[in-house]
Design an enzyme around this catalytic site. Structure first.
Site, PDB file in Angstrom:
ATOM      1  N   CYS A 148       0.928  -1.109   0.211  1.00  0.00           N
ATOM      2  CA  CYS A 148      -0.250  -0.231  -0.151  1.00  0.00           C
ATOM      3  C   CYS A 148       0.927   1.341  -0.178  1.00  0.00           C
ATOM      4  CB  CYS A 148      -0.895  -0.023   1.160  1.00  0.00           C
ATOM      5  SG  CYS A 148      -2.342  -1.439   1.256  1.00  0.00           S
ATOM      6  N   ARG A 163      -4.984   1.920  -1.170  1.00  0.00           N
ATOM      7  CA  ARG A 163      -4.912   0.532  -0.623  1.00  0.00           C
ATOM      8  C   ARG A 163      -4.977  -0.419  -1.661  1.00  0.00           C
ATOM      9  NH1 ARG A 163     -10.463  -2.264   1.737  1.00  0.00           N
ATOM     10  NH2 ARG A 163      -9.381  -4.102   2.651  1.00  0.00           N
ATOM     11  N   LEU A 164      -3.998  -1.425  -1.439  1.00  0.00           N
ATOM     12  CA  LEU A 164      -4.017  -2.808  -2.212  1.00  0.00           C
ATOM     13  C   LEU A 164      -4.664  -3.810  -1.265  1.00  0.00           C
ATOM     14  CD1 LEU A 164      -2.944  -4.623  -4.518  1.00  0.00           C
ATOM     15  CD2 LEU A 164      -1.037  -5.027  -3.338  1.00  0.00           C
ATOM     16  N   ILE A 217      -5.789  -6.989   0.637  1.00  0.00           N
ATOM     17  CA  ILE A 217      -5.186  -8.546   0.518  1.00  0.00           C
ATOM     18  C   ILE A 217      -6.068  -8.977   1.782  1.00  0.00           C
ATOM     19  CG2 ILE A 217      -3.319  -9.520   1.692  1.00  0.00           C
ATOM     20  CD1 ILE A 217      -1.333  -7.430   0.626  1.00  0.00           C
ATOM     21  N   ILE A 218      -6.387  -8.353   2.866  1.00  0.00           N
ATOM     22  CA  ILE A 218      -7.248  -9.018   4.017  1.00  0.00           C
ATOM     23  C   ILE A 218      -8.220  -7.974   4.290  1.00  0.00           C
ATOM     24  CG2 ILE A 218      -6.939  -9.607   6.545  1.00  0.00           C
ATOM     25  CD1 ILE A 218      -3.969 -10.041   6.470  1.00  0.00           C
ATOM     26  N   ASN A 227       0.856   0.728   5.771  1.00  0.00           N
ATOM     27  CA  ASN A 227       1.362  -0.019   4.762  1.00  0.00           C
ATOM     28  C   ASN A 227       1.930  -1.218   5.267  1.00  0.00           C
ATOM     29  OD1 ASN A 227       2.725  -1.106   2.214  1.00  0.00           O
ATOM     30  ND2 ASN A 227       4.144   0.404   2.660  1.00  0.00           N
ATOM     31  N   GLY A 228       1.622  -2.650   4.916  1.00  0.00           N
ATOM     32  CA  GLY A 228       2.449  -3.781   5.182  1.00  0.00           C
ATOM     33  C   GLY A 228       1.543  -4.852   5.765  1.00  0.00           C
ATOM     34  N   GLU A 229       1.950  -5.746   6.470  1.00  0.00           N
ATOM     35  CA  GLU A 229       1.304  -6.980   6.947  1.00  0.00           C
ATOM     36  C   GLU A 229       1.693  -7.244   8.310  1.00  0.00           C
ATOM     37  OE1 GLU A 229       0.348 -10.424   4.401  1.00  0.00           O
ATOM     38  OE2 GLU A 229       1.686  -9.115   2.817  1.00  0.00           O
ATOM     39  N   ASP A 234      -5.664  -6.811   9.814  1.00  0.00           N
ATOM     40  CA  ASP A 234      -4.555  -6.511  10.699  1.00  0.00           C
ATOM     41  C   ASP A 234      -4.458  -5.050  11.152  1.00  0.00           C
ATOM     42  OD1 ASP A 234      -3.821  -5.887   7.824  1.00  0.00           O
ATOM     43  OD2 ASP A 234      -1.922  -7.019   8.260  1.00  0.00           O
TER      44      ASP A 234
END
Length: 317
Positions: free
Chosen positions: A2, A50-51, A53-54, A76-78, A101
């Site tokens: 992101c 935003r990308l 993913i969850i 931005n991240g996981e 998350d």
């Protein structure tokens, strides 16, 4: 991946600078092509690309806030251990509206303040606005996998996932830092906290910084960067190779497993080298569905490894 960006403005011109933050977000739209979002206050504006993913629903939109709207985050991240953290937070009374998350960060910060960073297992760059304290927190993951740049001129602080986000503001100087250029030509990269542009800095890995109003100067006051984690190597001479091999296998398997939480399809880039082959093997072991792999070839035979990648791809179906 992101993209995050924003401005902290000592003079309270946040509303008038919203178009600038939208420009900053637009130039990093490739990092988050699915949607954008903004939170605007007189002193702090957060932007996000935003990308998904969850939690692909609208509940996962960012910037995201807590229940009473006093804390906002652009992330931005996981966070790989977010399910464990979420369970712990629910047990002590926190209520969640999404399956992301990202929301875990808000509730964990409510509990622990800046020290919540110590609990995170993941890759991230984040900007968190605490309206109660009038503070902006910027933070980066332990190894700096996710980038974060900032520019501070005394009355404003601009931040973004990429330098081009900050340079969306035409008033930011475009002067090359000769020391950074020398480092790049010598080392092949510019070490933290320097950037190729004078005045723009990288937030170092495993670090956080806070920004707030300074009543004495009517400008901004920064605290940090502070390092919250340091790599320590403490070998145990009692361990034999026979002890180490299964332990390494266990660590690799677990590291791959926690990275497979996703609401979108996952795959792996397979070059056929030791790293990518090991990861694909671990994915095949822990995944319930066949692993999708992608490889790139070259016309020059000395560079081309497709024939080896094919061997690994066939081995793990």
């Amino acid at each position: 991946m992101c993209g995050i960006c924003g401005i902290f403005d000592a003079e309270g011109r946040g509303v008038s600078q919203e178009p600038l933050v939208r420009r900053m977000a637009s130039v990093i739209a490739h990092r988050g092509p699915d949607e954008d979002g903004y939170h605007v206050t007189p002193h702090c504006i957060l932007g996000h690309r935003r990308l998904k993913i969850i939690d692909l629903s609208p509940r996962g939109r960012q910037p995201m806030t807590n229940e009473d709207g006093t804390i906002w985050v652009s992330f931005n991240g996981e966070i790989y251990n977010y399910l464990d953290l979420r369970d712990d937070l629910i047990r002590i009374g926190h209520r969640f509206r999404s399956e992301t998350d990202t929301e875990v960060l808000l509730h964990l910060y409510e509990e622990k303040g800046e020290s919540f960073l110590n609990d995170l297992n993941g890759m991230f760059a984040l900007a968190l606005w605490d309206a109660r304290r009038g503070k902006l927190l910027l933070a980066r993951d332990r190894f700096g996998k996710k980038p974060l740049y900032y520019f501070h001129d005394g009355s404003r602080l601009l931040f973004a996932s990429e330098v081009k986000g900050i340079l969306a503001d035409p008033s930011v100087p475009r002067q090359i830092d000769p020391e950074a250029l020398s480092a790049y030509l010598s080392l092949g990269y510019v070490p933290c906290p320097a950037c190729i542009f004078k005045g723009i800095q990288k937030l170092p890995p495993a670090s956080w910084i806070t920004i707030e109003l300074d009543p004495a100067t009517h400008g901004l006051k920064t605290d940090g960067p502070h390092r919250y984690w340091t790599l320590r190597y403490q070998p145990d001479s009692r361990l034999t190779e026979a002890d180490c091999v299964p332990r390494i296998q266990e660590l690799i398997r677990d590291s791959v497993r926690v990275r497979l939480f996703s609401d979108v399809p996952l795959g792996a880039f397979l070059s056929c080298g030791l790293d990518s082959s090991t990861i694909v093997a671990a994915m095949a072991e822990v995944s319930e569905t066949p692993v999708e792999t992608f490889s790139a070839g070259f016309d020059e035979e000395s560079f081309d490894e497709l024939r080896f990648a094919e061997i690994v791809a066939k081995r793990f179906s």
